[in-house]
Structure formats: C-alpha cells, structure tokens
Design a protein around this motif. Sequence first.
Motif, mmCIF file in Angstrom:
data_model
loop_
_atom_site.group_PDB
_atom_site.id
_atom_site.type_symbol
_atom_site.label_atom_id
_atom_site.label_comp_id
_atom_site.label_asym_id
_atom_site.label_seq_id
_atom_site.Cartn_x
_atom_site.Cartn_y
_atom_site.Cartn_z
ATOM 1 N N LEU A 431 -41.807 38.236 -69.933
ATOM 2 C CA LEU A 431 -42.268 36.987 -70.241
ATOM 3 C C LEU A 431 -42.138 36.828 -71.868
ATOM 4 O O LEU A 431 -42.325 37.721 -72.492
ATOM 5 C CB LEU A 431 -43.844 36.647 -69.835
ATOM 6 C CG LEU A 431 -43.762 36.784 -68.137
ATOM 7 C CD1 LEU A 431 -45.318 36.626 -68.089
ATOM 8 C CD2 LEU A 431 -43.031 35.845 -67.502
ATOM 9 N N VAL A 528 -48.030 32.606 -63.622
ATOM 10 C CA VAL A 528 -46.575 32.461 -63.877
ATOM 11 C C VAL A 528 -46.066 32.390 -62.188
ATOM 12 O O VAL A 528 -46.651 33.049 -61.325
ATOM 13 C CB VAL A 528 -45.874 33.814 -64.376
ATOM 14 C CG1 VAL A 528 -46.361 35.291 -63.681
ATOM 15 C CG2 VAL A 528 -44.473 33.855 -64.441
ATOM 16 N N ASP A 531 -40.212 32.634 -62.684
ATOM 17 C CA ASP A 531 -40.040 32.730 -64.292
ATOM 18 C C ASP A 531 -40.668 31.742 -64.979
ATOM 19 O O ASP A 531 -40.459 31.557 -66.463
ATOM 20 C CB ASP A 531 -38.376 32.535 -64.621
ATOM 21 C CG ASP A 531 -37.772 33.812 -64.042
ATOM 22 O OD1 ASP A 531 -38.423 35.023 -64.018
ATOM 23 O OD2 ASP A 531 -36.546 34.043 -63.724
ATOM 24 N N GLU A 532 -41.172 30.558 -64.468
ATOM 25 C CA GLU A 532 -41.928 29.467 -65.248
ATOM 26 C C GLU A 532 -43.451 29.871 -65.393
ATOM 27 O O GLU A 532 -44.065 30.109 -64.339
ATOM 28 C CB GLU A 532 -41.607 28.216 -64.353
ATOM 29 C CG GLU A 532 -42.427 26.837 -64.972
ATOM 30 C CD GLU A 532 -42.316 25.704 -64.237
ATOM 31 O OE1 GLU A 532 -42.902 24.784 -64.540
ATOM 32 O OE2 GLU A 532 -41.722 25.799 -63.086
ATOM 33 N N ALA A 555 -44.014 24.462 -67.416
ATOM 34 C CA ALA A 555 -43.127 24.929 -68.659
ATOM 35 C C ALA A 555 -43.620 25.515 -69.860
ATOM 36 O O ALA A 555 -43.272 25.064 -70.943
ATOM 37 C CB ALA A 555 -41.961 24.013 -68.902
ATOM 38 N N THR A 559 -40.860 28.569 -71.236
ATOM 39 C CA THR A 559 -40.160 28.777 -70.213
ATOM 40 C C THR A 559 -39.663 27.269 -69.606
ATOM 41 O O THR A 559 -39.958 26.255 -70.177
ATOM 42 C CB THR A 559 -41.143 29.248 -68.980
ATOM 43 O OG1 THR A 559 -42.199 28.526 -68.945
ATOM 44 C CG2 THR A 559 -41.617 30.783 -69.574
ATOM 45 N N ALA A 614 -37.550 39.185 -72.992
ATOM 46 C CA ALA A 614 -37.995 37.656 -73.202
ATOM 47 C C ALA A 614 -39.175 37.318 -74.215
ATOM 48 O O ALA A 614 -38.992 36.530 -74.978
ATOM 49 C CB ALA A 614 -38.690 37.281 -71.735
ATOM 50 N N ARG A 642 -41.333 31.593 -81.331
ATOM 51 C CA ARG A 642 -41.804 32.634 -80.273
ATOM 52 C C ARG A 642 -43.141 32.804 -81.119
ATOM 53 O O ARG A 642 -43.975 33.770 -80.233
ATOM 54 C CB ARG A 642 -41.172 33.340 -79.510
ATOM 55 C CG ARG A 642 -40.560 34.149 -80.839
ATOM 56 C CD ARG A 642 -39.552 35.353 -80.198
ATOM 57 N NE ARG A 642 -38.967 36.127 -81.277
ATOM 58 C CZ ARG A 642 -39.450 37.416 -81.795
ATOM 59 N NH1 ARG A 642 -40.734 37.569 -81.156
ATOM 60 N NH2 ARG A 642 -38.930 38.194 -82.554
ATOM 61 N N ALA A 716 -32.642 31.352 -75.282
ATOM 62 C CA ALA A 716 -32.448 30.085 -74.247
ATOM 63 C C ALA A 716 -31.628 28.935 -75.032
ATOM 64 O O ALA A 716 -32.134 28.374 -76.099
ATOM 65 C CB ALA A 716 -33.972 29.857 -73.723
#
Length: 725
Positions: A431, A528, A531-532, A555, A559, A614, A642, A716
């Motif tokens: 994640l 989670v 993947d969201e 989101a 994500t 990720a 991030r 992404a």
Amino acid sequence: MATLVLGTVGRALGGPIGGLMGTFLGGSLDRAILGSGKAREGARLGNLAVQSSAYGEPLPRVYGCVRVAGNLIWTAGIAETATTSGGGKRGGARTTSYSYSASFAVALSARAVVRVARVWADGKLLRDAGGAWLTPVTMRLHSGGEGQGADPLIAAAEGGGCPAYRGLAYAVFEDLPLADYGNRIPNLTFEVVADEGAVDAGGVAVDLGDGVLQAAGVFPAFEGFVAARGGAAREPLAQLARLFDLRFTDDGARLVMRAGAGAAATIADADLGSVAAGSDTKTARSETRAAAAALDDAVAIGFLDPARDYQAGLQRASRRGGGGRTGQIDAPVVLAADDAKRLAADVLARGLAARTTAALRLPWRALGVRAGDRVMSGWAVRRWSFGDFVVTLDAERLPLRAAGSGVADPGRSHDAGDAAPGPTTLAVLDLPPLFDGGGTTPRLWIAAAGASPGWRRTGIAFSADDGDSYAMAGEVGAASAIGVLAEPLPTGCDDRWDRASAVVVQLGDMWLESRSEAAVLAGANLAVIGDEIVQFGDAMALGGGRFRLSNLLRARRGTMVAAHAAGTCFVLLDATRLLAVDPPAELLGRTIRVRATGAGDAATPPVVLTLGGAALRPLAPVFLAGRTEGEDIVFTWRRRSRAGFAWLDGNDASLGEAREAYRVTLASGGIVRRTADTDAPEWRYPAAARAADGLADGAAVTLTVAQIGELTGPGAPASATFILA
C-alpha cells in the motif's frame, strides 16, 4: 552457567501442642499451630495467578484440584539460536534471524500431587484438559514424593550440587520456545490435582496441623484448597473455620476439631438456677445482646470458581437492603458459585445468632463440658475455664435453622476453551504510506487473524528464493479485522463524503464501530478494500459477523476509486495490529512469499505476490489543464506527495523524491503520438510538433502524466482528454 533459585520454604507447623484450651474462634490456640499471635494479617485471597521467582517466597500446599502459578526455582537462562537464510539459487543478501528458548523449573506444591491437567501461558491455554499440548512443549512433572530423584536436565547443568526437591512437586520445562511470549519466560499457571475427587475441611486441617490436630465427625467437602501463606497455619485454618463453622476444643491430649457445635452436654436444671444464698458455690446465668449496628448487614465470600477456570469469584448474602456494613471472607477455596452464596448466607446467619451471648457459672460437676459443646438447647460453648471449683462458660446462640441452598450467577469470562490455535489467515498489503511519510525502501503491511477460537499470534517469515529459505520478519501479536465484501460496492465520488454508497462486509469474531466525522478526518476507521483505501463513519451490526458500512470517504492515501465485487478482501488498518515489513529495494519486481509461523500453521500455504513498492511509487498528479500561448499549447498539472497527506495552509507538500520529474504521453485515436520527460509540472506542445504528429485543430487528444520515482520509475498516471484549438 545455570542458576539455582532456592526460594522454597519448609513446613513451619511443628512443635508440641501444650495445654491448649478454649475454642478457635474465641481466642487462644497453641502458638505452634497458629503462630505467636503478636502479629496478624487480615483475611485475604492469595494471588495464585502470578508466577514468582523471589527468594524465600512461600510455596502453597495444594489440596484437591486448583489452579496455581507456583514459584520459579531454577533456570538455565534464555538460550539464543541463530539461523542464517538467503543467498539461495537466486542470490540476494543472507539474513541471520534469532530465536530464543528457556529451560526452567516451577515449584507447584509443598506436598505431593497426583498430576497436572491444564496449563496456561500468559492466560492462554497451552495444554488442554486431555493432556494434549496445543504447541510443542517438553515438560516433566515431579510429583513430590519423598523418594524422588533429581531431574536429569537440572542435574546435568548443576552437577553434584543438584537438589532432588523431595517433598516438593515441581514441573521442568525443556527448551520452551519464547517467540509467542515476547522472548521472555511466560507467566505459567497449572491445574494441579493433589487427592482425585473432593477434599474435606477435616482432612485439610489435620494435614496443616502436622499430626497435632484431630478431626472428629463429618466435615463439608469442596473441590480444592490452597494454603498459600508461609509460616504458621493460623490463616488457612482461620479461613476454613469461618467459612464452614469449624470449632476447636481440647480433649486433654490434643486439639480436636468439629464441624459445627459438638455433642450436647447435660446440665442439671438446678445448676442453671439463680444464685443460691449461703452456698459455697454460686450459680448464675446472664445474657447479653449486642447492638444491631455492630453486626454485618451483608457477608461476601471470595473464592476460586472452577466454572471459570479458577478465576476469583465473589458471592454475597445480605439480611436487609440498606447500605450497611459488609464483612468479607477471602479464601483460596474452590467452590461452585451456588455453594459460595449458601456459605455467605450461613456465615451471616451465624453472626446474627451469635450477637446473643450467655455467661454461666456452674459447680464443679460441669467439668465435663468442653468448648464447642451444645448446652441449653441452641447454645454452643465458646470458652471454658475452671477456678475456685467454679466452671465458667461463655456461650453463644446458634442459628435456629440452616440458611438453605443458594442460587447464584457465577458470571462469565471469555474462554478460548480447549481449541488448538488453528491456522492463520494472512493479508499481505502493498500500500501507499499509511501512518508516516514516504520511506526509501519498499514496505509491506501484514495483517493476521485466526481461523479458530484458539488462535493467539503468529510469527511472519518471508522468502525471496521461491521458498528455498525463509527469514523471520517479526510477529503479529493481535488479530486484525479481516473479511470479505458480502455485497458489491459500486464506484463512487472521491472528492467528498460518499453518503449514497454503502458496503456490507463479512467478518469473523471481530467488531467494527462507528466514529464521528471529525474522528474519521483525523484518521479513524481506515480500511482497504481490494487496492482502494477507504474510511467509514457508520458501522451497523447486522448479526452473524456482518456489518453495513456507510458515510464513506473513498480513494484515500492516493489510491484510486473503483468498483469492487462481492468476495473482495476487506482489512481494517489498525497500526497497533499490523506488522510493517521493509524488504530490501533490490527485491522490487520480484516474487516473494510470506508465510505464518504460528503454532497451527504447519500446513498453511504462503501468500505469493510480486513486490510492487506501492509505498515508493509517486502518486498520480491532479488538475490536468491546457492553455494556448501564441501558437503553442501548454499543459499543466499539480503534483501530489507520498511523503504526507496533511493539508497544511500556506505550505506546499514536500516533494518526497530525490528530484522532480514527469513522464508525459500524448495519444490520439488510440495511437501514442508523442512521449516526453519534463522536470516541471508543465509541458509545452509547439505547433510544429503538432504538425509532425499529424494533429490539426479540433483533434481530440488524451494526455497522460505520471511522476517518476527514483526507485520505481513512473508512478500512478493521471489522464485527461483535450480538443486542440
């Protein structure tokens, strides 16, 4: 070097009885039986659940069946074992992991026992009622016989100085793995069986008296008792005496104990009359009634409840509903809750009756009356004395009738029963950063839960060489809420509260709760789904482990919002229950295996995944836009970081990368027309380039932008469609 902890004590109950007179409840018992009397301790329930290794700690005498912790009397210390892994057929770094174990002995009883049934470690069942170990354990029980020899492990460590501990029941553990207990010796408690079946108060008292106390009559029985205090027998005998109305008298040779009042003594009516004028012997009878305010309005009995694995219980009886004084008796006696409530009622009734006392002066003919005898139909002698040919008796009134049976609610406690630990359910999550800023190595979050009531915790190991070797990564010590979607979750909005959507999740025995919107915005109820990453404000229990989650934020943490089918994995992201694992960056893009190493996981398959990193990938840019400058078109966007998700007014989010760089892709009609890299959040598309790409005014183009990470490359992407003008 092994260490001997000679913390045992011998029996301190010897000595001649001497000329003991009177009753136990009234006063003077022989000092050899009940101590000196100069210092006394109030009644208390000894803490039998905490293991000790203190020097000189008194050891309990166990009667019947009871749960005790005992005393650590020997240990060889904690042993460390190093295991090297890695460097297999795919190469990679070699990893050395360490595990710990301990060999030690725990004293259980200062008298012989028959067997040990269940064993608990840190309150969790380690051995079931049938004698089966729920995790691999090597234990030897020395029952405490006078002829027992030294334990071979202790003898090997101590050589000629090894004691045999004759007369002491103890258990020896050999190389007990400590990973499940924080790499320390756990607090062990044992269900010790000392006479199979019930024991009675008379037998216990005789044993405590070491031969100078005689029991006469029938005594009440109970499941178990622990004389948990060192020194004289005063306290354990006093506890039993008050609970079961035990009375003591002297038969001229030894102390005699009976349950309740003894035989009826015959006293002539003339000896109970008023004072005889002119007689050498005066006879008299007087009664005294204590004030009601001096009596207990209620009595509470503290005991050990076998229905709740010998946890301390408390039952109470009261004679009126007011908030008066409560007397309490705490005794390490094993009782059913109903029996404890009946005993409380009995003690209360005896106390109420004994408020009335009588003093009798009798001629020498009453020398045969002894303390404990019944006189005058409903009275019992408490004290007896003789002087000047006059017998003086102090008597107390007995209850008119027994208090009867008690009906009690023992309460309940969480109990995993005798279930084996069972296999582990693992969720391995790759994640974006969750609870801190972006790091410089990949990060996996490991969530675990048990597939059976006996599950406790598990170690986590991972392999980067197709399972040839595994390296220990840590331990998950608490279960996470892991489940699946019971119903599909459609896509939704990602820029505001989603109050239209809801999702139903199916969990095991974990619980979800609602939180305020302010708490959610502060980070609560993070989960989670696939993947969201989402958050939820409301959690409605539907029964059967199902919850309906609504008032959603979608989101989260960079994500992407998506639709999720029924059966998609759901994990509540609680930092206190997750294990963070940071594999080396060289494993990015490679297949790794993660497996549980708990007691029930021998056949549990590993989780296989490709390490995507990720936590290192830049987030997708936002606010893609275009404008014309002369004949050029300038596309712009805003980066995201991030390295943190807080919205700080007046400050840009930190870059979170070694340098700022983006990959731009322009496509039209499904064909990529141009790719470029830029070090700023904009890209200029000149007219000449458009002509070279065959794009005229009015053409529709799709712009895709991804920030480039130092270790992962493009992160992404974000896309938008524009009409060229």
